[in-house]
Design a protein around this motif. Structure first.
Motif, PDB file in Angstrom:
ATOM      1  N   TRP A   1       0.859  -1.175   0.000  1.00 12.67           N
ATOM      2  CA  TRP A   1       0.000   0.000   0.000  1.00 12.67           C
ATOM      3  C   TRP A   1       0.898   1.228   0.000  1.00 12.67           C
ATOM      4  O   TRP A   1       1.962   1.235   0.624  1.00 12.67           O
ATOM      5  CB  TRP A   1      -0.886   0.026   1.248  1.00 12.67           C
ATOM      6  N   GLN A   2       0.465   2.263  -0.683  1.00 12.96           N
ATOM      7  CA  GLN A   2       1.198   3.521  -0.713  1.00 12.96           C
ATOM      8  C   GLN A   2       0.194   4.665  -0.664  1.00 12.96           C
ATOM      9  O   GLN A   2      -0.882   4.576  -1.259  1.00 12.96           O
ATOM     10  CB  GLN A   2       2.058   3.597  -1.979  1.00 12.96           C
ATOM     11  N   ARG A   3       0.576   5.727   0.048  1.00  9.96           N
ATOM     12  CA  ARG A   3      -0.364   6.828   0.220  1.00  9.96           C
ATOM     13  C   ARG A   3      -0.445   7.691  -1.028  1.00  9.96           C
ATOM     14  O   ARG A   3       0.573   8.148  -1.553  1.00  9.96           O
ATOM     15  CB  ARG A   3       0.026   7.680   1.429  1.00  9.96           C
ATOM     16  N   ALA A   4      -1.654   7.925  -1.508  1.00 13.64           N
ATOM     17  CA  ALA A   4      -1.896   8.768  -2.680  1.00 13.64           C
ATOM     18  C   ALA A   4      -1.958  10.236  -2.254  1.00 13.64           C
ATOM     19  O   ALA A   4      -1.953  10.557  -1.067  1.00 13.64           O
ATOM     20  CB  ALA A   4      -3.209   8.357  -3.350  1.00 13.64           C
ATOM     21  N   ALA A   5      -2.049  11.129  -3.232  1.00  8.29           N
ATOM     22  CA  ALA A   5      -2.130  12.567  -2.954  1.00  8.29           C
ATOM     23  C   ALA A   5      -3.368  12.904  -2.126  1.00  8.29           C
ATOM     24  O   ALA A   5      -3.391  13.892  -1.387  1.00  8.29           O
ATOM     25  CB  ALA A   5      -2.133  13.348  -4.257  1.00  8.29           C
ATOM     26  N   THR A   6      -4.395  12.064  -2.228  1.00  7.96           N
ATOM     27  CA  THR A   6      -5.633  12.279  -1.466  1.00  7.96           C
ATOM     28  C   THR A   6      -5.474  11.944   0.013  1.00  7.96           C
ATOM     29  O   THR A   6      -6.332  12.272   0.827  1.00  7.96           O
ATOM     30  CB  THR A   6      -6.764  11.408  -2.031  1.00  7.96           C
ATOM     31  N   GLY A   7      -4.384  11.249   0.343  1.00  9.59           N
ATOM     32  CA  GLY A   7      -4.173  10.814   1.720  1.00  9.59           C
ATOM     33  C   GLY A   7      -4.601   9.383   1.956  1.00  9.59           C
ATOM     34  O   GLY A   7      -4.264   8.790   2.984  1.00  9.59           O
ATOM     35  N   LYS A   8      -5.329   8.800   1.012  1.00  9.79           N
ATOM     36  CA  LYS A   8      -5.780   7.419   1.152  1.00  9.79           C
ATOM     37  C   LYS A   8      -4.702   6.445   0.659  1.00  9.79           C
ATOM     38  O   LYS A   8      -3.865   6.794  -0.176  1.00  9.79           O
ATOM     39  CB  LYS A   8      -7.073   7.206   0.370  1.00  9.79           C
ATOM     40  N   LEU A   9      -4.773   5.239   1.183  1.00  6.94           N
ATOM     41  CA  LEU A   9      -3.830   4.215   0.757  1.00  6.94           C
ATOM     42  C   LEU A   9      -4.323   3.527  -0.507  1.00  6.94           C
ATOM     43  O   LEU A   9      -5.502   3.191  -0.625  1.00  6.94           O
ATOM     44  CB  LEU A   9      -3.637   3.179   1.872  1.00  6.94           C
ATOM     45  N   GLU A  10      -3.399   3.302  -1.451  1.00  5.48           N
ATOM     46  CA  GLU A  10      -3.712   2.588  -2.687  1.00  5.48           C
ATOM     47  C   GLU A  10      -2.842   1.333  -2.759  1.00  5.48           C
ATOM     48  O   GLU A  10      -1.657   1.369  -2.419  1.00  5.48           O
ATOM     49  CB  GLU A  10      -3.471   3.486  -3.900  1.00  5.48           C
ATOM     50  N   TYR A  11      -3.457   0.250  -3.229  1.00  2.00           N
ATOM     51  CA  TYR A  11      -2.786  -1.055  -3.214  1.00  2.00           C
ATOM     52  C   TYR A  11      -2.201  -1.425  -4.571  1.00  2.00           C
ATOM     53  O   TYR A  11      -2.818  -1.205  -5.614  1.00  2.00           O
ATOM     54  CB  TYR A  11      -3.773  -2.141  -2.776  1.00  2.00           C
ATOM     55  N   THR A  12      -0.989  -1.992  -4.522  1.00  2.00           N
ATOM     56  CA  THR A  12      -0.340  -2.544  -5.711  1.00  2.00           C
ATOM     57  C   THR A  12      -0.008  -4.002  -5.432  1.00  2.00           C
ATOM     58  O   THR A  12       0.698  -4.314  -4.467  1.00  2.00           O
ATOM     59  CB  THR A  12       0.962  -1.785  -6.039  1.00  2.00           C
ATOM     60  N   SER A  13      -0.527  -4.908  -6.246  1.00  2.00           N
ATOM     61  CA  SER A  13      -0.234  -6.326  -6.083  1.00  2.00           C
ATOM     62  C   SER A  13       1.109  -6.661  -6.711  1.00  2.00           C
ATOM     63  O   SER A  13       1.400  -6.242  -7.836  1.00  2.00           O
ATOM     64  CB  SER A  13      -1.333  -7.165  -6.738  1.00  2.00           C
TER      65      SER A  13
END
Length: 202
Positions: A81-93
């Protein structure tokens, strides 16, 4: 003595964090605590709780923070998971980039950082992530407890003993074959730079 200060302790239950009732692993950075939970990755910023579910909705078994990435392991799935500009976490498999046969029936129970590598460990395989590529190591024996000790990745192999990861191969550590037929459940760095070994029955 009456003014002795103790660190504040807060207790949270499943109703507070709104996840599943089992937590498997925990790690943190300088801003948040991350918890591997039955329902996904739980994030706590000291005030609010956030539940981040994996795309396949499987149980998150392990979590490890390395830099700006939160690595997680699940059943037949691992990534970060990495934090996006929105502040939310985004997942990369990451597991989608390897053969499905290599990850079938594998649960990632632990994650380790070794220099410039991140190692995802199941009982049957090591998935070594380096330079955006994954190398799969599948020995023909069961992998039990592991640790990073003195800059080396150490793991017990059932029927073998203690093994050291040498590049992308597992090499038997001298004089460790007496542990071959024991189930090593924990390897912990101990005082005076020693390795404390705990087995299930011995």
């Amino acid at each position: 003595i009456a003014q002795m200060k103790l660190p504040p302790v807060s207790n949270f239950n499943v109703k507070d964090y709104k996840g599943g009732n089992q937590n498997w692993s925990i790690d943190s950075d300088d801003k948040c605590v991350y918890i591997a939970n039955n329902e996904g990755l739980i994030e706590f910023d000291g005030i609010n709780w956030y539940l981040n579910a994996l795309p396949n909705k499987t149980i998150v078994r392990s979590v490890k923070v390395v830099g700006d990435k939160i690595y997680v392991g699940s059943y037949e799935e691992f990534g970060f998971w990495q934090r996006a500009a929105t502040g939310k976490l985004e997942y990369t498999s990451l597991s989608k980039d390897i053969s499905q046969a290599d990850v079938t029936s594998q649960s990632i129970w632990e994650i380790y950082k070794l220099n410039d590598r991140v190692i995802f460990k199941s009982f049957g395989a090591l998935f070594i992530y380096k330079n955006n590529k994954i190398k799969v190591l599948k020995p023909k024996f069961l992998l039990m407890a592991a640790t990073v000790f003195n800059g080396k990745f150490i793991v017990q192999g059932i029927g073998k003993g203690l093994l050291e990861l040498d590049d992308y191969k597992l090499k038997l550590i001298d004089n460790s074959n007496e542990l071959a037929d024991k189930r090593v459940q924990s390897l912990i760095t101990f005082k005076d730079n020693k390795l404390l070994i705990g087995t299930s029955l011995n």
